[in-house]
Enzyme design. Structure first.
Site, PDB file in Angstrom:
ATOM      1  N   HIS A 151     -12.392  34.623 -24.101  1.00  0.00           N
ATOM      2  CA  HIS A 151     -12.597  33.247 -23.635  1.00  0.00           C
ATOM      3  C   HIS A 151     -12.207  33.023 -22.185  1.00  0.00           C
ATOM      4  CE1 HIS A 151      -8.276  32.949 -24.296  1.00  0.00           C
ATOM      5  NE2 HIS A 151      -8.288  31.836 -23.605  1.00  0.00           N
TER       6      HIS A 151
HETATM    7  C1  UD1 Z   1      -7.219  26.562 -22.541  1.00  0.00           C
HETATM    8  C2  UD1 Z   1      -6.061  27.059 -21.695  1.00  0.00           C
HETATM    9  C3  UD1 Z   1      -5.921  28.570 -21.887  1.00  0.00           C
HETATM   10  C4  UD1 Z   1      -5.826  28.961 -23.335  1.00  0.00           C
HETATM   11  C5  UD1 Z   1      -7.028  28.388 -24.067  1.00  0.00           C
HETATM   12  C6  UD1 Z   1      -6.981  28.747 -25.539  1.00  0.00           C
HETATM   13  C7  UD1 Z   1      -5.697  25.913 -19.535  1.00  0.00           C
HETATM   14  C8  UD1 Z   1      -5.823  26.076 -18.076  1.00  0.00           C
HETATM   15  N1  UD1 Z   1      -6.305  26.856 -20.281  1.00  0.00           N
HETATM   16  O1  UD1 Z   1      -8.400  27.115 -22.007  1.00  0.00           O
HETATM   17  O2  UD1 Z   1      -4.731  28.997 -21.248  1.00  0.00           O
HETATM   18  O3  UD1 Z   1      -5.820  30.360 -23.459  1.00  0.00           O
HETATM   19  O4  UD1 Z   1      -7.010  26.967 -23.891  1.00  0.00           O
HETATM   20  O5  UD1 Z   1      -8.064  28.267 -26.225  1.00  0.00           O
HETATM   21  O6  UD1 Z   1      -5.076  24.988 -19.989  1.00  0.00           O
HETATM   22  N2  UD1 Z   1     -13.935  22.924 -25.850  1.00  0.00           N
HETATM   23  C9  UD1 Z   1     -14.469  22.459 -27.018  1.00  0.00           C
HETATM   24  N3  UD1 Z   1     -13.611  21.939 -27.939  1.00  0.00           N
HETATM   25  C10 UD1 Z   1     -12.271  21.868 -27.754  1.00  0.00           C
HETATM   26  C11 UD1 Z   1     -11.747  22.339 -26.534  1.00  0.00           C
HETATM   27  C12 UD1 Z   1     -12.588  22.883 -25.606  1.00  0.00           C
HETATM   28  O7  UD1 Z   1     -15.654  22.514 -27.246  1.00  0.00           O
HETATM   29  O8  UD1 Z   1     -11.541  21.399 -28.647  1.00  0.00           O
HETATM   30  C13 UD1 Z   1     -14.849  23.520 -24.844  1.00  0.00           C
HETATM   31  C14 UD1 Z   1     -15.267  22.538 -23.794  1.00  0.00           C
HETATM   32  O9  UD1 Z   1     -16.594  22.788 -23.489  1.00  0.00           O
HETATM   33  C15 UD1 Z   1     -14.417  22.903 -22.598  1.00  0.00           C
HETATM   34  C16 UD1 Z   1     -14.198  24.398 -22.786  1.00  0.00           C
HETATM   35  O10 UD1 Z   1     -14.199  24.596 -24.199  1.00  0.00           O
HETATM   36  O11 UD1 Z   1     -15.024  22.598 -21.391  1.00  0.00           O
HETATM   37  C17 UD1 Z   1     -12.906  24.853 -22.192  1.00  0.00           C
HETATM   38  O12 UD1 Z   1     -11.797  24.093 -22.699  1.00  0.00           O
HETATM   39  P1  UD1 Z   1     -10.473  23.840 -21.817  1.00  0.00           P
HETATM   40  O13 UD1 Z   1      -9.475  23.095 -22.602  1.00  0.00           O
HETATM   41  O14 UD1 Z   1     -10.864  23.316 -20.486  1.00  0.00           O
HETATM   42  O15 UD1 Z   1      -9.904  25.285 -21.517  1.00  0.00           O
HETATM   43  P2  UD1 Z   1      -9.834  26.565 -22.417  1.00  0.00           P
HETATM   44  O16 UD1 Z   1     -10.822  27.529 -21.865  1.00  0.00           O
HETATM   45  O17 UD1 Z   1      -9.904  26.241 -23.858  1.00  0.00           O
END
Ligand code: UD1
Length: 386
Positions: A222
């Site tokens: 991821h």
């Molecule tokens: C975040 C953390 C990372 C951790 C990861 C675990 C930061 C900088 N990063 O990254 O350290 O390893 O979580 O999962 O805080 N999304 C969904 N549903 C959700 C959450 C996210 O669909 O419940 C999608 C969205 O499109 C979003 C993307 O995933 O834009 C990324 O989510 P985000 O919370 O920005 O960061 P992670 O990559 O999950």
């Protein structure tokens, strides 16, 4: 120590935001409740992760209480997400007047809440402090560096963390080596892990295929550095497809990765049914899948530690790790994005030459207890001392 928490000393405000925070916070809240005196806690969820798969199932599996407060920030750019958490967290502090704020890990919510609390003169305890990848292209590294500079108490999981913090000029008396709360969760849930065959069958996989291949591997990817560039993601899926011809692979796909496979048109690299794509898994499913795997290929921080605790060989598809003990003592090998290295180390592992490793010091299931005792002692002494 007195039997009851002083009525004029506020609660400990515990912050979670994203999936990897939940398994760290669950044992801490239980240790606070079991401590004498009971340490009053308030659970704040920033809402950084919100999907049922990324959030609700983990709360259920880990027996986390419902958050007292949900800031519901959701997904956004780093700047907007961090700023929204800060804006919404400030009035909560004003209203609840906690004795301290406790943050875990390295996600955007960790830094955002630390910054708000410290500027209001509220002490902050950071659990899983001092880990460094020395790679500032990782957003988590920035969150770690800044949180540790300004937090008051720094609870560490491995001894190398103290040396990192000393190098950054942080006074040794702020640092406490307590062990790894993530492993507290793993040990207390291990007996409840879901059988991998059931998880695989439920996800549409073929247990007969896995039986015929004498096992399976687990994959999670991821990190933006691995999944946001079409050429990199295609190369990684390509080598995983090769590996899957010998060993079926079970993927637990982060929403970001699933979206990118579709967006970049890489579905043709998924060789079904030998590559089984599952949605993000619950904690107990993931634990069962990892414990039963012949190999884990990942870019997650948590899985590097969990595989070390379980004694399962892990290949980390990153150039560096902030968790060097998993390499020096555990089962982890860094392979980066080097396709030849991934191919070769996988073949060696499957031929029986994977790392066996040993469980690191204080990864014993009692880290949260040590945090509760230390934090209560610190807060009560400060309170009593005026
Ligand atoms: C975040 C953390 C990372 C951790 C990861 C675990 C930061 C900088 N990063 O990254 O350290 O390893 O979580 O999962 O805080 N999304 C969904 N549903 C959700 C959450 C996210 O669909 O419940 C999608 C969205 O499109 C979003 C993307 O995933 O834009 C990324 O989510 P985000 O919370 O920005 O960061 P992670 O990559 O999950």
């Amino acid at each position: 120590m007195s039997e009851t928490w002083p009525s004029d000393l506020g609660p400990v405000m515990c912050v979670v935001g994203a999936r990897p925070n939940f398994m760290k916070m669950a044992p801490i809240l239980r240790a606070f409740a079991a401590h004498t005196p009971v340490i009053p806690a308030l659970l704040v969820h920033t809402g950084q992760h919100y999907d049922r798969d990324m959030n609700d199932r983990l709360f259920e599996d880990l027996r986390l209480p419902r958050p007292d407060i949900n800031l519901e920030v959701g997904s956004a750019s780093h700047a907007v997400q961090t700023a929204e958490v800060m804006k919404r967290f400030e009035p909560v502090l004003d209203e609840r007047q906690p004795a301290c704020v406790l943050v875990v890990g390295d996600v955007n919510s960790t830094l955002a809440c630390t910054l708000v609390a410290v500027k209001k003169g509220i002490p902050v305890a950071h659990v899983e402090a001092g880990l460094r990848s020395y790679d500032r292209a990782m957003p988590e590294e920035i969150n770690r560096l800044l949180t540790d500079q300004i937090a008051d108490l720094l609870y560490t999981t491995e001894r190398s963390a103290a040396a990192n913090l000393a190098r950054e000029g942080i006074a040794a008396e702020r640092v406490r080596f307590v062990g790894n709360v993530m492993i507290d969760s793993l040990l207390s849930n291990r007996q409840h892990a879901r059988a991998p065959a059931a998880t695989i069958a439920l996800g549409g996989g073929d247990p007969a295929l896995i039986a015929a291949a004498e096992g399976y591997g687990v994959v999670t990817l991821h990190r933006p550095s691995n999944v946001d560039d079409p050429a990199v993601l295609a190369a990684l899926l390509g080598v995983l497809r090769e590996i899957a011809t010998g060993l079926p692979l079970v993927f637990a796909l982060h929403p970001r990765t699933r979206q990118n496979i579709e967006r970049f048109g890489l579905q043709n690299l998924i060789d079904r049914p030998r590559m089984l794509l599952l949605p993000p898994q619950g904690y107990l499913e993931m634990l069962g899948l990892m414990a039963g795997a012949r190999i884990v290929l990942t870019d997650s921080g948590g899985l590097q530690e969990e595989t070390t605790a379980l004694g399962v060989p892990c290949l980390t598809l990153r150039e560096n790790t902030e968790r060097p003990i998993t390499v020096n003592q555990g089962t982890n090998t860094l392979v980066g994005r080097d396709i030849a290295a991934i191919r070769q180390r996988t073949a060696e592992t499957l031929a029986g030459h994977g790392k066996s490793g040993r469980v690191p010091e204080l990864w014993d299931g009692r880290a949260a207890e040590r945090i509760a005792a230390d934090l209560a002692g610190w807060l009560l002494a400060r309170h009593g001392g005026g």
